[in-house]
Write a protein that holds these residues in place. Sequence first.
Motif, PDB file in Angstrom:
ATOM      1  N   TYR A 207      -6.859  -2.491  -5.114  1.00  0.00           N
ATOM      2  CA  TYR A 207      -7.990  -2.535  -4.186  1.00  0.00           C
ATOM      3  C   TYR A 207      -8.195  -1.099  -3.745  1.00  0.00           C
ATOM      4  O   TYR A 207      -7.414  -0.561  -2.969  1.00  0.00           O
ATOM      5  CB  TYR A 207      -7.637  -3.438  -2.998  1.00  0.00           C
ATOM      6  N   TYR A 208      -9.211  -0.477  -4.314  1.00  0.00           N
ATOM      7  CA  TYR A 208      -9.428   0.952  -4.076  1.00  0.00           C
ATOM      8  C   TYR A 208     -10.867   1.167  -3.636  1.00  0.00           C
ATOM      9  O   TYR A 208     -11.800   0.740  -4.323  1.00  0.00           O
ATOM     10  CB  TYR A 208      -9.148   1.763  -5.339  1.00  0.00           C
ATOM     11  N   LEU A 209     -11.058   1.852  -2.513  1.00  0.00           N
ATOM     12  CA  LEU A 209     -12.396   2.039  -1.969  1.00  0.00           C
ATOM     13  C   LEU A 209     -12.666   3.505  -1.638  1.00  0.00           C
ATOM     14  O   LEU A 209     -11.843   4.164  -1.018  1.00  0.00           O
ATOM     15  CB  LEU A 209     -12.581   1.195  -0.702  1.00  0.00           C
ATOM     16  N   ARG A 210     -13.806   3.969  -2.067  1.00  0.00           N
ATOM     17  CA  ARG A 210     -14.448   5.214  -1.665  1.00  0.00           C
ATOM     18  C   ARG A 210     -14.270   6.370  -2.644  1.00  0.00           C
ATOM     19  O   ARG A 210     -14.858   6.343  -3.701  1.00  0.00           O
ATOM     20  CB  ARG A 210     -14.030   5.634  -0.256  1.00  0.00           C
ATOM     21  N   ASN A 211     -13.463   7.378  -2.327  1.00  0.00           N
ATOM     22  CA  ASN A 211     -13.528   8.674  -3.005  1.00  0.00           C
ATOM     23  C   ASN A 211     -12.442   8.874  -4.058  1.00  0.00           C
ATOM     24  O   ASN A 211     -11.424   8.215  -4.061  1.00  0.00           O
ATOM     25  CB  ASN A 211     -13.415   9.803  -1.965  1.00  0.00           C
ATOM     26  N   HIS A 212     -12.686   9.854  -4.954  1.00  0.00           N
ATOM     27  CA  HIS A 212     -11.694  10.324  -5.941  1.00  0.00           C
ATOM     28  C   HIS A 212     -11.225   9.190  -6.869  1.00  0.00           C
ATOM     29  O   HIS A 212     -10.061   9.123  -7.262  1.00  0.00           O
ATOM     30  CB  HIS A 212     -10.485  10.943  -5.235  1.00  0.00           C
ATOM     31  N   ALA A 213     -12.133   8.305  -7.240  1.00  0.00           N
ATOM     32  CA  ALA A 213     -11.760   7.101  -7.991  1.00  0.00           C
ATOM     33  C   ALA A 213     -11.077   7.422  -9.312  1.00  0.00           C
ATOM     34  O   ALA A 213     -10.020   6.850  -9.629  1.00  0.00           O
ATOM     35  CB  ALA A 213     -12.987   6.225  -8.225  1.00  0.00           C
ATOM     36  N   VAL A 214     -11.650   8.317 -10.102  1.00  0.00           N
ATOM     37  CA  VAL A 214     -11.094   8.598 -11.428  1.00  0.00           C
ATOM     38  C   VAL A 214      -9.679   9.157 -11.314  1.00  0.00           C
ATOM     39  O   VAL A 214      -8.759   8.735 -12.031  1.00  0.00           O
ATOM     40  CB  VAL A 214     -11.997   9.580 -12.197  1.00  0.00           C
TER      41      VAL A 214
ATOM     42  N   TYR B 135     -10.174   7.106   1.929  1.00  0.00           N
ATOM     43  CA  TYR B 135     -10.252   5.881   1.136  1.00  0.00           C
ATOM     44  C   TYR B 135      -9.091   4.967   1.493  1.00  0.00           C
ATOM     45  O   TYR B 135      -8.154   5.359   2.190  1.00  0.00           O
ATOM     46  CB  TYR B 135     -10.240   6.192  -0.361  1.00  0.00           C
ATOM     47  N   GLU B 136      -9.163   3.744   1.005  1.00  0.00           N
ATOM     48  CA  GLU B 136      -8.088   2.768   1.189  1.00  0.00           C
ATOM     49  C   GLU B 136      -7.514   2.437  -0.175  1.00  0.00           C
ATOM     50  O   GLU B 136      -8.225   2.456  -1.187  1.00  0.00           O
ATOM     51  CB  GLU B 136      -8.620   1.500   1.861  1.00  0.00           C
ATOM     52  N   LEU B 137      -6.213   2.145  -0.217  1.00  0.00           N
ATOM     53  CA  LEU B 137      -5.548   1.910  -1.489  1.00  0.00           C
ATOM     54  C   LEU B 137      -4.458   0.857  -1.311  1.00  0.00           C
ATOM     55  O   LEU B 137      -3.509   1.056  -0.558  1.00  0.00           O
ATOM     56  CB  LEU B 137      -4.933   3.214  -2.013  1.00  0.00           C
ATOM     57  N   VAL B 138      -4.621  -0.268  -1.994  1.00  0.00           N
ATOM     58  CA  VAL B 138      -3.675  -1.381  -1.925  1.00  0.00           C
ATOM     59  C   VAL B 138      -3.524  -1.947  -3.330  1.00  0.00           C
ATOM     60  O   VAL B 138      -4.451  -1.855  -4.143  1.00  0.00           O
ATOM     61  CB  VAL B 138      -4.178  -2.491  -0.969  1.00  0.00           C
ATOM     62  N   GLY B 139      -2.378  -2.524  -3.634  1.00  0.00           N
ATOM     63  CA  GLY B 139      -2.183  -3.102  -4.953  1.00  0.00           C
ATOM     64  C   GLY B 139      -1.283  -4.320  -4.937  1.00  0.00           C
ATOM     65  O   GLY B 139      -0.583  -4.584  -3.959  1.00  0.00           O
TER      66      GLY B 139
ATOM     67  N   GLY C 182       0.850  -1.175   0.000  1.00  0.00           N
ATOM     68  CA  GLY C 182       0.000   0.000   0.000  1.00  0.00           C
ATOM     69  C   GLY C 182       0.885   1.225   0.000  1.00  0.00           C
ATOM     70  O   GLY C 182       2.098   1.123  -0.173  1.00  0.00           O
ATOM     71  N   VAL C 183       0.306   2.390   0.226  1.00  0.00           N
ATOM     72  CA  VAL C 183       1.107   3.609   0.288  1.00  0.00           C
ATOM     73  C   VAL C 183       1.262   4.105   1.716  1.00  0.00           C
ATOM     74  O   VAL C 183       1.900   5.119   1.964  1.00  0.00           O
ATOM     75  CB  VAL C 183       0.518   4.726  -0.601  1.00  0.00           C
TER      76      VAL C 183
END
Length: 333
Positions: free
Chosen positions: A136-143, A182-186, A94-95
Amino acid sequence: MESRIMESSFCSSVSSGSINRYRFSSGAKPFSICFPQKTRTMSLKASENDEGFTYKDSGVDIDAGTELTRRIRKMVPGIGGFSGGYEIVFGMDGVGTKLKLAFETGKHDTVGIDLIAMCVNDVITCGATPIGFVDYYLRNHAVTVITGIFYGCQQSSYDPMDPCNLLGGELEMGDFYAKGHYELVGCAVGKVKKDSIIDGKNIVAGDVLIGLHSFQWLLLSKKVLGMVEKGGVKGLAHITGGGMTDNIPRILPHGLGVVIHTNAWELPPLFTFIQKHGNVEDGEMRRTFNMGIGMVMVVSPDAALRILGDAENGDYVAYRIGEVVTGEGVTYH
């Protein structure tokens, strides 16, 4: 950061009051390892008793993570590197606390690029070429965020005929997170020939440490794999949380350590600012930040001459920052 390799199946979950409860189904008796989870708050100013900030104050306990990896390694030999695999390599990350910067500044177009860098950089420490990525991205600012991920994939592709493609991801559970968060994992996938895997086993005393400048790093993945193809690269350490102090020993054979010459490169002003205004000790700085060196290569003396010579062309920034010695751990001079 760290991804893991193992032959047995792996399950992980987080339960109330614990972090990283692991269970293995490899035939051995299942076991669990727990560490207490604590919530801490911190001010932007040094504490009243004039103690300096530590990485633990931000919510990251390196000691707990290192101890967890040590205990799991007893059950699953081979775990503890940056990424791993046998022909196919996976690197998941993740970051981390950098998400807080995105939330507070409202800048969300670079965290996706950072996510790619964290995962891809782990994968190439095995000498693997990145070929795919899922997020794996959840919630806001998707684009905005996913556009950054796509751009990062383009930048990290080594073979134009077999690029690092954004394969898909998870976008559900948006209402689970607070507004603006949001959460951000890859997970990055790479490929490497069986006889070309870099694992550090051939490192010997007298080998040279080459440091690559971190602020150019994502664009350097192609350069690193090009250096690997030319030979002489014995180990690669991705320098993230834990700094050089914790990350370099992960690729060294037993009985070997390194000496780092701190005057070998110019410290970026950002770290001087953080240390001064946070009242952070030298040891804590070196174990929290990469200090401007995003990747450390352990190479033969001949390869070091070639790599440093090529750097003079201006394609990348590299420094001879130290050497491998008999002993253990990291010594700073």
